[in-house]
Each structure stands twice: as structure tokens, then as C-alpha cells.
Scaffold this motif. Structure first.
Motif, PDB file in Angstrom:
ATOM      1  N   HIS A 216       0.814  -1.216   0.000  1.00  0.00           N
ATOM      2  CA  HIS A 216       0.000   0.000   0.000  1.00  0.00           C
ATOM      3  C   HIS A 216       0.854   1.276   0.000  1.00  0.00           C
ATOM      4  CE1 HIS A 216       1.066  -0.341   4.199  1.00  0.00           C
ATOM      5  NE2 HIS A 216       0.539   0.831   4.458  1.00  0.00           N
ATOM      6  N   LEU A 217       2.163   1.131   0.242  1.00  0.00           N
ATOM      7  CA  LEU A 217       3.048   2.295   0.234  1.00  0.00           C
ATOM      8  C   LEU A 217       3.654   2.454  -1.153  1.00  0.00           C
ATOM      9  CD1 LEU A 217       4.857   1.836   3.659  1.00  0.00           C
ATOM     10  CD2 LEU A 217       2.943   3.353   3.115  1.00  0.00           C
ATOM     11  N   LYS A 218       3.184   3.424  -1.875  1.00  0.00           N
ATOM     12  CA  LYS A 218       3.599   3.615  -3.275  1.00  0.00           C
ATOM     13  C   LYS A 218       4.567   4.788  -3.365  1.00  0.00           C
ATOM     14  CE  LYS A 218      -0.996   2.037  -4.707  1.00  0.00           C
ATOM     15  NZ  LYS A 218      -1.480   1.848  -3.326  1.00  0.00           N
ATOM     16  N   THR A 219       5.784   4.511  -3.815  1.00  0.00           N
ATOM     17  CA  THR A 219       6.781   5.576  -3.966  1.00  0.00           C
ATOM     18  C   THR A 219       6.341   6.528  -5.071  1.00  0.00           C
ATOM     19  OG1 THR A 219       8.498   3.983  -3.364  1.00  0.00           O
ATOM     20  CG2 THR A 219       9.214   6.067  -4.335  1.00  0.00           C
ATOM     21  N   PRO A 220       6.223   7.826  -4.777  1.00  0.00           N
ATOM     22  CA  PRO A 220       5.766   8.786  -5.797  1.00  0.00           C
ATOM     23  C   PRO A 220       6.764   8.955  -6.948  1.00  0.00           C
ATOM     24  CG  PRO A 220       5.577   9.684  -3.573  1.00  0.00           C
ATOM     25  CD  PRO A 220       6.396   8.448  -3.470  1.00  0.00           C
TER      26      PRO A 220
END
Length: 266
Positions: A216-220
Motif C-alpha cells: 500500500h506504500l507507493k513511492t511517488p
């Protein structure tokens, strides 16, 4: 000697620098023992020298302040503690400022103190907490020190402050009146809440390799020196919701509108 005021940019840079430092130390940890010792020494030396580079004082001022009051001699530790405290200060709300214990020595500032509190100055809060904080104790963890500093400043713990900020982000339903931007706003707000909650759970501010297992942690999107956008680690970040040029234009438009409004009010 350098005379440098504290700023929100400096607090943001403190958390960013520690993420960079943490990532480098994690990379070095893969080396054999002898190489690791050499590289860690060089990293300590590099970041120690950065603290005493006059041109970088805009960004190193918070770390210097903290190191002075907490009696910290290790540059990496100073950045670690500074990043934790900076993230907290960036997420304080009005009720926190009303509870903030102002050191008595600052009474000589007179009305400036109440003005800083009323305007919710994050750099001012950072300074007060550093002045209230105990000296560093090698028997404690960084989060223990931060929580002790917050308690002495009349504030909740690191976990409580960030949990409140996460809930505010998740509960904010306000959207831009332009449908295209409203969709982006909702998406980025959710990502912000996810990242902040992860940093709360980790008792750490560094954004480094540890997040890779968290889907769920998406690197921008990252833009390199040639202005080329790219994604790291096969991130699932939705690029359609973040066109860098589009966002830049929107930001510029907001500044232009703000400038016109201020001139009209004169």
C-alpha cells in the motif's frame, strides 16, 4: 559563525536528510565487516562536515540547535533525533500549541512568544521542545528521548500526535472544485496518510528500503537532474494522477492568484 533563522523548509530537510542517511547505512550494511566499518566512518565524517558547511546552514540549523540542548556529539544521532522531532512539529495542531510549555528564558521576547503560538509556528515549537528536552542518554532509544522531550513540553507522545494527523488526513473530505484536480487531491491525501501511519508504526521517520514489502506504500514519481520522471522499485503509484508538468502549472497558478489577491487587498 552563521546567523540562521529556523524555517519549515529546514524541518522538512532534516527528515529528508535522515532518510538519505538511513538508506546509505542500510546499503553499507550489506558489505563485509571491514568494508562496512570504513564506509560507516566515512558517512559519519561526511554528515558531520555538512553540519559545519556555512552554505548549508539553512538546512542544518535545527540539528545544531537540538545537538546543543541535548548534548549530542554524534552527527548521525543528531539527525535521527532531529528528524523525529521535526516530523512531530510539522503535524502539530492548534490544541498542541495552546499546551506547549514555553521555556522561561524566552519571556524576554515578550509579545513575540504569544504571536509564535497564535500563528502555530512549527520552528518555534521545535526550538521550545529542544530547550525543554533532557540531555541524551545512551541507555535510551531515540523515540524514548523524543517522548520525554514532548512530555516535558506539555505535549502528547510521538505516536499520539501522528495518529491524530493520520485521522485528520483520512477524514478530510474537502476537494478542489476542478474534477481533475479533485481526483488527484483525494489520491495524494490517501497516500500521505498511509506513509505517515507507517512512519508512526516504525517509530522512525526514514523512508528507505524497509517499505518495499508494504504494497500500500507507493513511492511517488521522482524527477532526476535531467527533468526525467521515473518510478523506483516498480512502484504501483498511479502516474496518471500526477502529471509533473500539470502539477507545476497548477502550483504556479495558485501562487499567481494569491499574488493578485494580495495586491487587490492593498
Amino acid at each position: 559563525m552563521v546567523r540562521q533563522p529556523l524555517s519549515i523548509a529546514a524541518l522538512l530537510e532534516t527528515t529528508a536528510t535522515f532518510s538519505e542517511l538511513s538508506t546509505q547505512f542500510q546499503t553499507v550494511s550489506a558489505l563485509d565487516t571491514d568494508q562496512k566499518m570504513v564506509e560507516e566512518f566515512l558517512l559519519q565524517k561526511e554528515y558531520g562536515e555538512r553540519l559545519y558547511t556555512p552554505e548549508l546552514s539553512l538546512y542544518s540549523a535545527p540539528v545544531h540547535l537540538l545537538a546543543h540542548y541535548a548534548n549530542v556529539k554524534n552527527s548521525v544521532l543528531a539527525y535521527h533525533l532531529g528528524s523525529l522531532l521535526a516530523l512531530v512539529c510539522l503535524n502539530l495542531v492548534g490544541s498542541h500549541f495552546r499546551k506547549l510549555n514555553t521555556p522561561k528564558i524566552l519571556e524576554v521576547w515578550g509579545a513575540r512568544v504569544s504571536a509564535f503560538t497564535k500563528t502555530q509556528s512549527r520552528p518555534f515549537a521545535f526550538m521550545c521542545i529542544c530547550m525543554n528536552a533532557p540531555e541524551w542518554d545512551d541507555e535510551k532509544t531515540p523515540i524514548d528521548w523524543v517522548n520525554s522531550a514532548l512530555s516535558k513540553s506539555g505535549l502528547p507522545s510521538y505516536d499520539e500526535i501522528l495518529k491524530h494527523a493520520v485521522n485528520v488526513l483520512k477524514g478530510d473530505k474537502a476537494v478542489c472544485d476542478r474534477p481533475k484536480m479533485a481526483e488527484r487531491q483525494k489520491y495524494l491525501r490517501q497516500l500521505g496518510a498511509d506513509w505517515l501511519d507507517w512512519r508512526r508504526e516504525q517509530n522512525d521517520t526514514a523512508i528507505d528500503y524497509r517499505h518495499l514489502s508494504q504494497a500500500h506504500l507507493k513511492t511517488p514519481v521522482i524527477i532526476d537532474a535531467t527533468e526525467t520522471p521515473f518510478l523506483l522499485f516498480d512502484s504501483k503509484f498511479d502516474e496518471k494522477l500526477f502529471d509533473s508538468l500539470d502539477m507545476f502549472d497548477e502550483d504556479a497558478a495558485l501562487h499567481t492568484k494569491s499574488l493578485i489577491f494580495r495586491r487587490a487587498c492593498r
